[in-house]
Structure formats: structure tokens, C-alpha cells
Write an enzyme that holds these catalytic residues in place. Structure first.
Site, PDB file in Angstrom:
ATOM      1  N   GLU A 206      10.071 -34.865  27.695  1.00  0.00           N
ATOM      2  CA  GLU A 206      10.906 -35.489  26.681  1.00  0.00           C
ATOM      3  C   GLU A 206      11.679 -36.646  27.342  1.00  0.00           C
ATOM      4  O   GLU A 206      12.423 -36.414  28.293  1.00  0.00           O
ATOM      5  CB  GLU A 206      11.884 -34.425  26.187  1.00  0.00           C
ATOM      6  CG  GLU A 206      12.542 -34.733  24.896  1.00  0.00           C
ATOM      7  CD  GLU A 206      13.499 -33.618  24.464  1.00  0.00           C
ATOM      8  OE1 GLU A 206      14.058 -32.921  25.329  1.00  0.00           O
ATOM      9  OE2 GLU A 206      13.688 -33.474  23.251  1.00  0.00           O
TER      10      GLU A 206
ATOM     11  N   GLU B 109      17.451 -23.887  19.422  1.00  0.00           N
ATOM     12  CA  GLU B 109      16.816 -25.115  18.912  1.00  0.00           C
ATOM     13  C   GLU B 109      16.739 -26.055  20.103  1.00  0.00           C
ATOM     14  O   GLU B 109      17.767 -26.525  20.577  1.00  0.00           O
ATOM     15  CB  GLU B 109      17.680 -25.753  17.822  1.00  0.00           C
ATOM     16  CG  GLU B 109      17.956 -24.888  16.624  1.00  0.00           C
ATOM     17  CD  GLU B 109      16.751 -24.702  15.740  1.00  0.00           C
ATOM     18  OE1 GLU B 109      15.717 -25.357  15.970  1.00  0.00           O
ATOM     19  OE2 GLU B 109      16.852 -23.876  14.822  1.00  0.00           O
TER      20      GLU B 109
ATOM     21  N   LYS C  17      31.348 -24.603  21.186  1.00  0.00           N
ATOM     22  CA  LYS C  17      31.442 -25.350  22.452  1.00  0.00           C
ATOM     23  C   LYS C  17      30.651 -26.628  22.217  1.00  0.00           C
ATOM     24  O   LYS C  17      29.421 -26.624  22.244  1.00  0.00           O
ATOM     25  CB  LYS C  17      30.803 -24.521  23.580  1.00  0.00           C
ATOM     26  CG  LYS C  17      31.338 -24.772  24.982  1.00  0.00           C
ATOM     27  CD  LYS C  17      31.240 -26.194  25.480  1.00  0.00           C
ATOM     28  CE  LYS C  17      29.908 -26.536  26.109  1.00  0.00           C
ATOM     29  NZ  LYS C  17      29.814 -27.963  26.458  1.00  0.00           N
TER      30      LYS C  17
ATOM     31  N   CYS D 120      15.504 -34.903  18.867  1.00  0.00           N
ATOM     32  CA  CYS D 120      14.596 -33.840  19.344  1.00  0.00           C
ATOM     33  C   CYS D 120      13.243 -33.932  18.660  1.00  0.00           C
ATOM     34  O   CYS D 120      12.223 -33.652  19.254  1.00  0.00           O
ATOM     35  CB  CYS D 120      15.226 -32.479  19.089  1.00  0.00           C
ATOM     36  SG  CYS D 120      15.799 -32.309  17.387  1.00  0.00           S
TER      37      CYS D 120
ATOM     38  N   GLY E 258      20.030 -27.628  22.245  1.00  0.00           N
ATOM     39  CA  GLY E 258      20.076 -28.440  23.459  1.00  0.00           C
ATOM     40  C   GLY E 258      18.714 -28.422  24.128  1.00  0.00           C
ATOM     41  O   GLY E 258      17.686 -28.170  23.489  1.00  0.00           O
TER      42      GLY E 258
ATOM     43  N   GLY F 112      18.298 -23.855  27.223  1.00  0.00           N
ATOM     44  CA  GLY F 112      18.020 -22.830  26.214  1.00  0.00           C
ATOM     45  C   GLY F 112      17.516 -21.546  26.850  1.00  0.00           C
ATOM     46  O   GLY F 112      17.920 -20.436  26.477  1.00  0.00           O
TER      47      GLY F 112
HETATM   48  P1  NAD Z   1      21.842 -29.795  27.180  1.00  0.00           P
HETATM   49  O1  NAD Z   1      20.927 -28.636  27.202  1.00  0.00           O
HETATM   50  O2  NAD Z   1      22.101 -30.497  28.451  1.00  0.00           O
HETATM   51  O3  NAD Z   1      23.265 -29.383  26.616  1.00  0.00           O
HETATM   52  C1  NAD Z   1      23.404 -28.767  25.357  1.00  0.00           C
HETATM   53  C2  NAD Z   1      24.693 -27.979  25.341  1.00  0.00           C
HETATM   54  O4  NAD Z   1      24.565 -26.918  26.282  1.00  0.00           O
HETATM   55  C3  NAD Z   1      25.925 -28.775  25.761  1.00  0.00           C
HETATM   56  O5  NAD Z   1      27.030 -28.359  24.984  1.00  0.00           O
HETATM   57  C4  NAD Z   1      26.118 -28.366  27.212  1.00  0.00           C
HETATM   58  O6  NAD Z   1      27.449 -28.468  27.655  1.00  0.00           O
HETATM   59  C5  NAD Z   1      25.674 -26.923  27.161  1.00  0.00           C
HETATM   60  N1  NAD Z   1      25.239 -26.393  28.461  1.00  0.00           N
HETATM   61  C6  NAD Z   1      24.685 -27.066  29.494  1.00  0.00           C
HETATM   62  N2  NAD Z   1      24.457 -26.214  30.524  1.00  0.00           N
HETATM   63  C7  NAD Z   1      24.848 -24.982  30.113  1.00  0.00           C
HETATM   64  C8  NAD Z   1      24.866 -23.702  30.713  1.00  0.00           C
HETATM   65  N3  NAD Z   1      24.426 -23.497  31.956  1.00  0.00           N
HETATM   66  N4  NAD Z   1      25.333 -22.661  29.993  1.00  0.00           N
HETATM   67  C9  NAD Z   1      25.787 -22.838  28.727  1.00  0.00           C
HETATM   68  N5  NAD Z   1      25.813 -24.029  28.117  1.00  0.00           N
HETATM   69  C10 NAD Z   1      25.345 -25.100  28.796  1.00  0.00           C
HETATM   70  O7  NAD Z   1      21.258 -30.779  26.055  1.00  0.00           O
HETATM   71  P2  NAD Z   1      21.826 -32.192  25.596  1.00  0.00           P
HETATM   72  O8  NAD Z   1      21.485 -33.172  26.655  1.00  0.00           O
HETATM   73  O9  NAD Z   1      23.241 -32.075  25.152  1.00  0.00           O
HETATM   74  O10 NAD Z   1      20.980 -32.469  24.274  1.00  0.00           O
HETATM   75  C11 NAD Z   1      19.707 -33.004  24.295  1.00  0.00           C
HETATM   76  C12 NAD Z   1      18.670 -31.910  24.097  1.00  0.00           C
HETATM   77  O11 NAD Z   1      18.930 -31.223  22.877  1.00  0.00           O
HETATM   78  C13 NAD Z   1      17.277 -32.463  23.979  1.00  0.00           C
HETATM   79  O12 NAD Z   1      16.399 -31.669  24.730  1.00  0.00           O
HETATM   80  C14 NAD Z   1      16.990 -32.336  22.491  1.00  0.00           C
HETATM   81  O13 NAD Z   1      15.617 -32.257  22.188  1.00  0.00           O
HETATM   82  C15 NAD Z   1      17.718 -31.085  22.148  1.00  0.00           C
HETATM   83  N6  NAD Z   1      17.993 -31.003  20.701  1.00  0.00           N
HETATM   84  C16 NAD Z   1      17.289 -30.107  19.943  1.00  0.00           C
HETATM   85  C17 NAD Z   1      17.502 -30.041  18.562  1.00  0.00           C
HETATM   86  C18 NAD Z   1      16.732 -29.068  17.694  1.00  0.00           C
HETATM   87  O14 NAD Z   1      17.182 -28.814  16.589  1.00  0.00           O
HETATM   88  N7  NAD Z   1      15.630 -28.530  18.150  1.00  0.00           N
HETATM   89  C19 NAD Z   1      18.446 -30.881  17.969  1.00  0.00           C
HETATM   90  C20 NAD Z   1      19.145 -31.778  18.778  1.00  0.00           C
HETATM   91  C21 NAD Z   1      18.918 -31.826  20.154  1.00  0.00           C
END
Ligand code: NAD
Length: 509
Positions: free
Chosen positions: A412, A274, A198, A311, A251, A256
Site C-alpha cells: 500500500e 478495518e 483513541k 484504504c 488502521g 491491526g
Molecule cells: P496506523 O496503523 O499507523 O495507526 C492507526 C491507529 O492505530 C492510530 O490511532 C495509531 O495511533 C494506532 N496505533 C499505532 N500503533 C499502535 C499500537 N501498537 N497499539 C495500538 N494502537 C496503535 O494507521 P494510519 O497510518 O493511521 O492509517 C492508515 C492505514 O489505515 C492504512 O493502512 C489504511 O489503509 C488504513 N485504513 C483502513 C480503512 C478501512 O476501513 N479498511 C479506513 C481508513 C484507513
């Protein structure tokens, strides 16, 4: 077109290709090896952050589409077409897949640029080469996994086997759309799992194309499927599915945490996370000369690369009072104009827009809050002006005089905003660095290796660098302590985390 040829394309070449991509890119769900509409016909507009225009219309997958993909994945897993394929055959397909990613590098690079605004030169020079390396690395690892024979009674053979888990769901973010997806789907596939991705709804195009290339390389259609859609709909349906045995998520920390809820309320699937970060970089009192210059230059790249949407970005600079003023002066001199906003399709541009206007508004609000809490705005803090005002741009921003409990030091920002905190001792620097819910990546800059070793031991994070930042390779585990997550991407251990171990007890007498 491959990356070597892509490096020679001009701004107008990329613009032409971007215009053509509007109609040529696949935007429908990739289920069972075919591009299909969502079951209910739902769609949403894919907006380009460069100017707010509609790129194209994407199918919006929901529970019915996830159910369909999971049923296909489950049947594929049971059939053994991928899960029981001889390791070296699976390896050969993955190598072919890596070659196809390389051959189509220009197209994949362009897809992420138009989807989320990342400069095309970064896509061609950094992201796509890392994508290829990721697939190759996990291909190489396939037949290096071993089980074991444990030491036990004479008449017993006690072995531990490694097996694929089953159907694995991967949920990816938009900040490195293809790379973050591949950090998950490559080890999952290498281990033999039937995998459903996804992608982030903001950036699905490259994920669709890469799944199509997997099938072109000889991968069974049931082994890799892509169902895009809103997180609360498609993402949640995947993470709650009773036939999904592992969910691998990258994300935000907030979302998470929901993965544990979904797992607990469904089938107790494995959850690997992550999540976010608020990376501390510590600059010690002994810094001077070339090392100080390198520290400042690295700090600038550590926060402004990818518009700060990283991140592991070094968003908190913790600077000893003895060098604070000279550090800030150098940072302003070297950093204020090092990254300039522009059309990310121009190969000379190193700072594109943020992923969307919502992010732009959030980041600008955070800057306002930082100033209202006593921070001093050294430069930046605004959207881009003139021709770029329709885009979701935020110019590079530096705030000094920050205290460790200020909002900008705790949350963040996920934008090109750096916060500087002044400290008077190593003890204070360590306390402040660890005063965070996150623990993803940190660093220390010093010529004193005993001091460096103390920081290595004391700072709570999954990756720590000495006199460096944002370096590493596929052998290094990437993942956080505390609320930055509970898993590791890249590295051999990541592959193992997509397997189950089975203890087998042979009674021989
Ligand atoms: P997000 O949490 O908004 O979304 C991430 C994914 O989760 C997307 O595909 C989104 O559609 C999905 N999602 C959102 N709500 C959901 C739900 N209720 N149930 C299931 N899936 C859902 O994050 P983002 O804005 O896409 O990405 C930015 C974040 O990702 C930042 O916090 C960043 O630090 C983190 N990140 C972490 C790493 C790592 O390796 N630690 C790497 C890259 C990004």
C-alpha cells in the site's frame, strides 16, 4: 458556522480561522466530560503538514489516562445512564448531536484540514456531510434492532436479547480523521456502549470537539471520552485493558494484527478490524467511447482523491492489452493536471500535502523502487517545488509497465501513485487482482454484463463495483476480505456488531 455558509468562505477567511484555531482548539484529553492534562503532564507537538510548522501542543495520554477513562466508562455503563436509556431518548440525543455537528461543520472541517492537509473543499463537500449522515443513520437504527423468539418446546419461551457490550475502545486513523472515528463511535454509542476513542496522534482536534458536542447534546460524559496519545502507549493500553470488552480498530494491517495479540494476552475482548487495501480496477477489452472516458476519469479520482490516502483507493489499474495504450494516453491527458498541489485552505485546491514528511519520504522511495524494478514513470514522482517545498507534498504520479509481484503492486503506497499492469485475458486479470494480501475494494469496467458477473464472483474483496468506483451509501457494508480486515463499518450489521446476544430460556410449566 454551518456548511452552507462555509462553502462561501474565501482562502483568506480560512487562513484567518486557521490562525485563530491554533490557540482556540482543545488539545487536552477529554475524560469524564472535562479537558484535562495527561496524568504525567506529557505532551507532543502537533505538526501541520502544509509547512511543517507546529500547530499546537497536545496532551500525550498513556496507560494511567486510559485506566482513568475506562474506570469512568465502566461506572457509567453500570449506572445505566446511557446503556439503559430508553432507545428513543438515546436517539433524540444522537439526532441533536448530528445537528450540532452540522452547525459547527466549518470548524470541524478546518480542524481536519490543518491536522492532516485534506483540501478544505473536500472537508466541506464530502467529509462533514458524511459525518452528519453517519450519526443520523445510526440514530435512526437504534429502535430498529430486534431480538428473536426461537422455535422450541411448547412449554418453553426461548428468546434472544440484544444487549450493549460494555466498555468499547475505538482506535482511529488520520486519513479521514473525524469520519473514520464516527464510523466506529456512532454505532458503538447507538448500541448503548460506553465508548473511548483513541484518535490518530496526527489528527486529534476534530475528535475532541465532536466529543464535546456529544455532551452538549445531552450525552452523559462517561459515555464518550477521547484519549489521544501515541499508538504504542495509549492505543496499546486501551486494547490490552481488562475492562474493555471490544476493540474496534481502523488502521494499517500491521498494527491491526497486534490487536489480536493484545486481546489474546488480556481478556479475549472482541476485535474488529478495518485495515489496508490495494484496490484493483480492471478495464476490459471492449471499453470504448463514453464508457472508456468515464472509466478513465473515475480511475483518476479513484487514486488522486485525498492524495491517495484512501484504504479503498484504486491503486492498481489492470488494463487489457487491446485498450492499454489508448487508456494510458487518455489517463495522462486527463489526469496529469487534474489534481494540483496547493494550500489546502484554498477552496480551489484539490490536492494537499500528505499527512507528514515521513509519509512523503516513504511514498517517494516507493516510486524510486517501482522504477528500479522496471516500471516506467509516465508523470510525477517528485515532491512539490517552489513555495510548497516545505510541505509534505507528492505530485500525482503514474507508473506503467508494472508486474503484479513488483513492490508497487503489492504494498500500500498510501499516496497519489497509480500502478498500471497490462494483461492479455480475463483469466490473467482475475489472477492478478487476487494476487494480494488485501481484499478491500475492486471494480470492473465493461459493457458486457456476463463478463462483469464473472468478475463479481471471482474477485476476493468486501466491496466490488461495476462501471463505478468509490460510490455507496450508509446502507452498504464497508470492510475487507483477507488481510484488509474482519469487520464491516457503516450498515445495520455494524450496529449489531457492537451488541452481544443473550439466549434466555423461560421454563413455563
Ligand atoms: P496506523 O496503523 O499507523 O495507526 C492507526 C491507529 O492505530 C492510530 O490511532 C495509531 O495511533 C494506532 N496505533 C499505532 N500503533 C499502535 C499500537 N501498537 N497499539 C495500538 N494502537 C496503535 O494507521 P494510519 O497510518 O493511521 O492509517 C492508515 C492505514 O489505515 C492504512 O493502512 C489504511 O489503509 C488504513 N485504513 C483502513 C480503512 C478501512 O476501513 N479498511 C479506513 C481508513 C484507513
Amino acid at each position: 458556522m454551518n456548511l452552507t455558509d462555509a462553502a462561501n468562505l474565501s482562502h483568506s477567511d480560512w487562513k484567518q480561522r486557521a490562525a485563530a484555531l491554533k490557540t482556540s482548539a482543545q488539545t487536552r484529553l477529554f475524560i469524564g466530560g472535562e479537558f484535562v492534562d495527561a496524568a504525567d503532564g506529557g505532551t507532543f507537538e502537533n505538526i501541520c503538514p502544509v509547512d511543517g510548522s507546529v500547530m499546537n501542543t497536545c496532551a500525550a495520554g498513556k496507560k494511567a489516562d486510559i485506566d482513568k477513562a475506562v474506570a469512568i466508562a465502566k461506572a457509567s455503563f453500570k449506572s445505566g445512564e446511557w446503556s439503559r436509556m430508553a432507545p428513543r431518548e438515546r436517539m433524540a440525543i444522537m439526532y441533536r448531536w448530528a445537528d450540532l455537528i452540522s452547525e459547527n461543520g466549518a470548524e470541524l472541517a478546518l480542524m481536519d484540514t490543518v491536522d492532516m492537509g485534506k483540501p478544505i473543499s473536500d472537508m466541506v463537500g464530502v467529509d462533514i456531510p458524511m459525518c452528519i449522515e453517519t450519526v443520523q443513520y445510526f440514530a435512526e437504527c437504534i429502535d430498529k434492532m430486534t431480538g428473536s423468539i426461537t422455535t422450541t418446546e411448547y412449554d418453553v419461551m426461548s428468546t434472544v436479547l440484544r444487549e450493549p457490550i460494555g466498555v468499547v475502545g475505538c482506535i482511529a486513523p488520520w486519513n479521514y480523521p473525524l469520519l473514520m472515528a464516527l464510523w466506529k463511535i456512532s454505532p458503538s454509542l447507538a448500541a448503548g456502549n460506553s465508548t473511548i476513542l483513541k484518535p490518530a496522534e496526527q489528527s486529534p482536534l476534530s475528535c475532541y470537539r465532536v466529543a464535546e458536542l456529544f455532551v452538549e447534546a445531552g450525552g452523559p460524559p462517561g459515555a464518550l471520552q477521547v484519549v489521544n496519545g501515541m499508538g504504542e502507549e495509549a492505543g496499546q493500553a486501551l486494547a490490552r485493558h481488562m475492562d474493555v470488552s471490544k476493540i474496534s480498530f481502523t488502521g494499517s494491517t500491521e498494527v491491526g494484527k497486534l490487536m489480536h495479540v493484545y486481546s489474546g494476552e488480556s481478556n479475549m475482548k472482541k476485535v474488529s478490524l478495518e485495515c489496508g487495501g490495494k484496490g484493483p480496477q480492471i478495464f476490459c477489452e471492449d471499453l470504448e467511447g463514453e464508457l472508456l472516458d468515464r472509466a478513465v476519469e473515475t480511475a483518476i479520482n479513484g487514486i488522486f482523491f485525498n492524495m491517495g490516502q484512501v484504504c479503498s483507493a484504486g491503486s492498481r489499474l489492470i488494463v487489457h492489452s487491446k485498450i492499454h495504450d489508448v487508456f494510458v494516453e487518455k489517463f495522462i491527458a486527463m489526469g496529469k493536471d487534474a489534481y494540483t498541489c496547493g494550500d489546502p485552505l484554498d477552496p480551489a485546491v484539490n490536492l494537499g500535502p500528505l499527512v507528514d514528511h515521513e509519509s512523503q519520504a516513504r511514498v517517494l522511495r516507493m516510486v524510486e523502487t517501482a522504477v528500479s524494478e522496471g516500471g516506467q514513470l509516465e508523470f510525477g514522482g517528485t515532491a512539490a517545488a517552489g513555495d510548497l517545498q516545505e510541505g509534505a507534498y507528492v505530485v500525482p504520479t503514474m507508473i506503467t509497465g508494472v508486474n503484479d509481484n513488483d513492490t508497487i503492486a503489492q504494498l500500500e503506497a498510501f499516496g497519489p501513485v497509480v500502478a498500471v499492469i497490462k494483461v492479455d485475458s480475463d483469466d490473467e486479470a482475475i489472477e492478478i487482482a487476487n494476487n494480494s494480501i488485501y481484499g478491500l475494494q475492486g471494480s470492473v469496467w465493461t459493457d458486457n454484463y456476463r463478463k462483469a458477473m464473472r468478475y463479481v464472483r471471482e474477485i476476493e474483496c468486501g466491496t466490488f463495483l461495476v462501471n463505478s468506483f468509490e460510490e455507496g451509501d450508509m446502507t452498504q457494508p464497508f470492510g475487507g476480505y483477507k488481510q484488509s480486515g474482519n469487520a464491516k463499518d457503516k450498515c445495520f450489521d455494524s450496529l449489531l456488531s457492537y451488541t452481544n446476544t443473550k439466549a434466555v430460556w423461560f421454563r413455563l410449566n
